[in-house]
Structures are given as C-alpha cells and as structure tokens.
Design a protein around this motif. Structure first.
Motif, PDB file in Angstrom:
ATOM      1  N   GLY B  40       0.807  -1.214   0.000  1.00 22.31           N
ATOM      2  CA  GLY B  40       0.000   0.000   0.000  1.00 22.31           C
ATOM      3  C   GLY B  40       0.844   1.271   0.000  1.00 22.31           C
ATOM      4  O   GLY B  40       0.438   2.294  -0.568  1.00 22.31           O
ATOM      5  N   ALA B  41       2.022   1.200   0.631  1.00 19.29           N
ATOM      6  CA  ALA B  41       2.897   2.372   0.667  1.00 19.29           C
ATOM      7  C   ALA B  41       3.403   2.707  -0.734  1.00 19.29           C
ATOM      8  O   ALA B  41       3.505   3.878  -1.113  1.00 19.29           O
ATOM      9  N   ILE B  42       3.699   1.669  -1.518  1.00 18.83           N
ATOM     10  CA  ILE B  42       4.181   1.896  -2.887  1.00 18.83           C
ATOM     11  C   ILE B  42       3.054   2.476  -3.729  1.00 18.83           C
ATOM     12  O   ILE B  42       3.266   3.374  -4.545  1.00 18.83           O
ATOM     13  N   LYS B  43       1.846   1.979  -3.493  1.00 18.79           N
ATOM     14  CA  LYS B  43       0.689   2.507  -4.211  1.00 18.79           C
ATOM     15  C   LYS B  43       0.522   3.998  -3.923  1.00 18.79           C
ATOM     16  O   LYS B  43       0.292   4.792  -4.846  1.00 18.79           O
ATOM     17  N   SER B  44       0.672   4.400  -2.659  1.00 17.49           N
ATOM     18  CA  SER B  44       0.588   5.819  -2.310  1.00 17.49           C
ATOM     19  C   SER B  44       1.600   6.632  -3.103  1.00 17.49           C
ATOM     20  O   SER B  44       1.281   7.706  -3.619  1.00 17.49           O
ATOM     21  N   ALA B  45       2.822   6.104  -3.168  1.00 19.92           N
ATOM     22  CA  ALA B  45       3.887   6.825  -3.875  1.00 19.92           C
ATOM     23  C   ALA B  45       3.568   6.930  -5.364  1.00 19.92           C
ATOM     24  O   ALA B  45       3.808   7.967  -5.997  1.00 19.92           O
ATOM     25  N   ASP B  66      -9.760   7.238  -7.618  1.00 16.63           N
ATOM     26  CA  ASP B  66     -10.592   6.812  -6.489  1.00 16.63           C
ATOM     27  C   ASP B  66      -9.782   6.827  -5.204  1.00 16.63           C
ATOM     28  O   ASP B  66     -10.260   7.237  -4.145  1.00 16.63           O
ATOM     29  N   TYR B  67      -8.546   6.359  -5.316  1.00 13.52           N
ATOM     30  CA  TYR B  67      -7.668   6.295  -4.146  1.00 13.52           C
ATOM     31  C   TYR B  67      -7.340   7.697  -3.655  1.00 13.52           C
ATOM     32  O   TYR B  67      -7.360   7.985  -2.460  1.00 13.52           O
ATOM     33  N   LYS B  68      -7.068   8.586  -4.635  1.00 11.91           N
ATOM     34  CA  LYS B  68      -6.742   9.982  -4.300  1.00 11.91           C
ATOM     35  C   LYS B  68      -7.925  10.660  -3.611  1.00 11.91           C
ATOM     36  O   LYS B  68      -7.751  11.464  -2.688  1.00 11.91           O
TER      37      LYS B  68
END
Lengths: 196, 175
Positions: B40-45, B66-68
C-alpha cells in the motif's frame, strides 16, 4: 481503550509517529530473522530453510492470541479494527500471482524493502518491479475491474465460515501451526544445505 | 570461519523473531486499529507521482483517482510512515550484525544478470497480484490471519500454494 486512534486517545498525527516506530520494529525483526536474504526466504519452498514458515506462523498466532485476550479483558474493541474485505475470485487470483512473484523474485514487498535497506541490489530491482506491477494494475484497471469486484463475501471470519467459536478456531490454528513447525524442523534435517 | 563471518551469520532465533513480530503486529492493532502492510505504501507513492507528472491522466485512471479521493494526501498515510520505518529498522539490524553490503545475492549456479531479471519479473507479478488481492503477504495474509479473516487465510494459501507448485520449475535459481 484500544485501538487508541479510533478512540481518540491519540491524534491521527501521533498515529503516524507510531506507524514509523512500528515500522522500525517490523524492519528490525524481519532483517534480524534473515528476511533480507532471498535465498533464505526461498528456502521454505525447498525445505532447506523454513525460517519463513516459523516466523510467519509464530507471528500470526502470537498476534491472534493477543487480540483474543485483549478483547476478552475489554482492552480492545475488535469492531473498530480495519479488516480487509474478502472478494473471493480476486483474493485467489491475486494470491496465485503473488505466489508466482515470490518464487521467481525471491521476495515479497515487505521483505524487499528490508533487503534493500542493507544493500541487496536484487531487492532494489524487485521494488522497481513492484512499482511497475502496481502501475500496470492501475493503468489497466477497467480491464479487470469487474473481476476485481466479483464474488464479494463481506468481511467473514474463518471461524464463522467453519461455524465454530473464535477461541476454538484459534486453538485449531495454533495446533496446525505447531504441526507445521514440526514439519519445518524435519524438512531442514532432510534437505540440509551448508552454504547459501 | 572468522569471527566476522560468524557474527554476520548470527540470525535471530526464528520463533523468538516470530513472537516479537507478533507483538509488533498486536501493537499496530492496539494503537492504530490496523495491521501491518507494505504494498500500500508503494501505491501511495505511485498515486502521488502520477498525479504530479500527469494530473489529467491521473484523473482519468479511476483506480488512482478513487484512491486519491479517499486519501487526499496519499503520502501522509500510515503505511508510508511504517515502510519508512522498515527501511530504518532493517538498516539498523543489518548495521548491528555486520550485514550492510551492496551486492546481488544469487545461487552460485546462476549469474547476477539472471537473478536480477527474475527479481524484476517477480516484482512485477507481486505488485500486480498485491493490488488484485487487496494486500500482500503482510497486509493481507499475516495481518488477516491474526484477526481470523477468511480472506487472510485464502491469500496465505494461494501465495504459498502457488510458490510450492512452481518451485520445481525454477529450482535452478535457488538450489
């Protein structure tokens, strides 16, 4: 009392400080157990080193028993804990793809950061792969969105699925884990490797 | 074997490491009401980067937008701070045990190049699978099992089952 952030005992910013501290502990233990080495990790699939099995299942049953007791004492409200929803098809397919990634790449996401932190170049390349893989998933999302959201089961517990109480389920899992530790110890004697 | 080599070989007892990791996971639940994670941290980045480099495109890619929307500041996320901690913790442990070294680790039977190609392919698959499966080994399998989540057990069985099913075909890479 717990979870502290959900009960507003700590602020969301303090929660991030805890995230960092918890991460330090996570990374320290993973590295200390040897999870920074892909050859140690892959050992679980060939029997010569089953550290993955031992650490993974010991951690799971420790936390599981801890949560059950904290809940029993009323120290944590399990209903406030975030649990991943289960979508059956994507959970299985995602797991299968991750398993292939594990045996080919020798790391999982957490362990690759751990390996990279001590200078393993193969771990850094694995992280580049992770970035690409997540990016591809996001870019092609319309193609697999339906599959991703198919067969939603809610947030079921394995104990509910089996129709037994949480405590009994936990006991069974602990017994299964001990059986697997025994197999792990046996495998390391049966398929020994001196240097890797 | 020299003292230095002996020292660098000294890994923690796996059961002790497991209990410590279990307590850390328990703390994550007690303090933050959530389990550990990594992907999930990589996805945030990635969401942050795509949004910065090509905002119009990020808007269109619904998985990212959607995540943003759900996380207006993706880098101010629990998992991002946790994974920064993992880098620090791993480094500290490696430093204390004399294991800090830039190298490509691989079986003597294969070249560094082959190892790196497989690491890249494995990473791509793991990254993709972690999104499809809504979490990786730590986020879905380990953290899920601790709360008796059926999904956590399915993830665990699928990841390790596939690893065993394919192990024979890539054995040269490891043994």
């Amino acid at each position: 009392m717990g979870p502290l952030v959900a009960n507003e005992i700590i602020t969301t910013d303090t929660n991030l400080v805890f995230a960092f501290l918890i991460g330090i502990g996570f990374g320290f233990v993973l590295e200390g157990a040897g999870f920074s080495s892909s050859r140690k990790l892959a050992g679980v699939f060939y029997g010569y080193d089953t550290v993955v099995l031992k650490v993974f299942f010991t951690a799971a049953i420790t936390a599981m028993i801890g949560l059950l007791f904290l809940s029993l004492f009323g120290w944590i409200d399990l209903s406030l804990i975030y649990i991943n929803p289960t979508f059956l098809y994507s959970a299985i397919a995602g797991g299968v793809i991750m398993g292939a990634g594990f045996i080919l790449g020798g790391f999982c996401p957490g362990t690759s950061f751990c390996g990279a932190s001590i200078g393993k170049i193969d771990a850094m390349v694995f992280i580049v792969g992770l970035i690409l893989g997540i990016f591809i998933f996001g870019e092609g999302y319309p193609l697999w969105e339906d599959f991703y959201k198919a067969k939603f089961l809610g947030i079921p517990k394995i104990s509910e699925f089996m129709g037994i109480k949480d405590g009994l389920m936990a006991l069974i899992i602990v017994l299964v884990a001990f059986g697997m530790f025994w197999i792990g110890e046996w495998a390391e004697k049966k398929f020994p490797r001196e240097e890797y | 074997m020299t003292t230095k080599e002996q020292k660098s070989k000294a890994y923690m007892n796996p059961y002790l490491a497991g209990v410590l990791l279990g307590i850390i996971l328990l703390m994550a639940y007690f303090v933050s009401g959530r389990g550990l994670g990594a992907s999930g941290a990589i996805k945030s980045a990635i969401v942050t980067t795509v949004d910065a480099v090509a905002p119009a495109h990020a808007e269109k890619a619904s998985y990212f937008s959607d995540y943003k929307e759900a996380h207006p500041k993706p880098m101010k996320a629990w998992l991002v701070f946790e994974m920064l901690g993992v880098l620090v913790g791993g480094f500290l442990s490696g430093a204390l045990s004399g294991r800090l070294k830039l190298k490509v680790e691989h079986s003597p039977k294969i070249t560094s190049k082959r190892r790196l190609i497989f690491a890249l392919i494995g990473g791509v698959l793991f990254g993709f699978g972690s999104q499809l499966g809504r979490g990786c080994t730590s986020g879905s399998a380990l953290s899920g099992m601790a709360v008796l989540s059926l999904g956590g057990f399915i993830s665990m069985a699928a990841i390790f089952g596939t690893g065993y099913a394919l192990a024979y075909f890539v054995r040269k890479n490891w043994i």
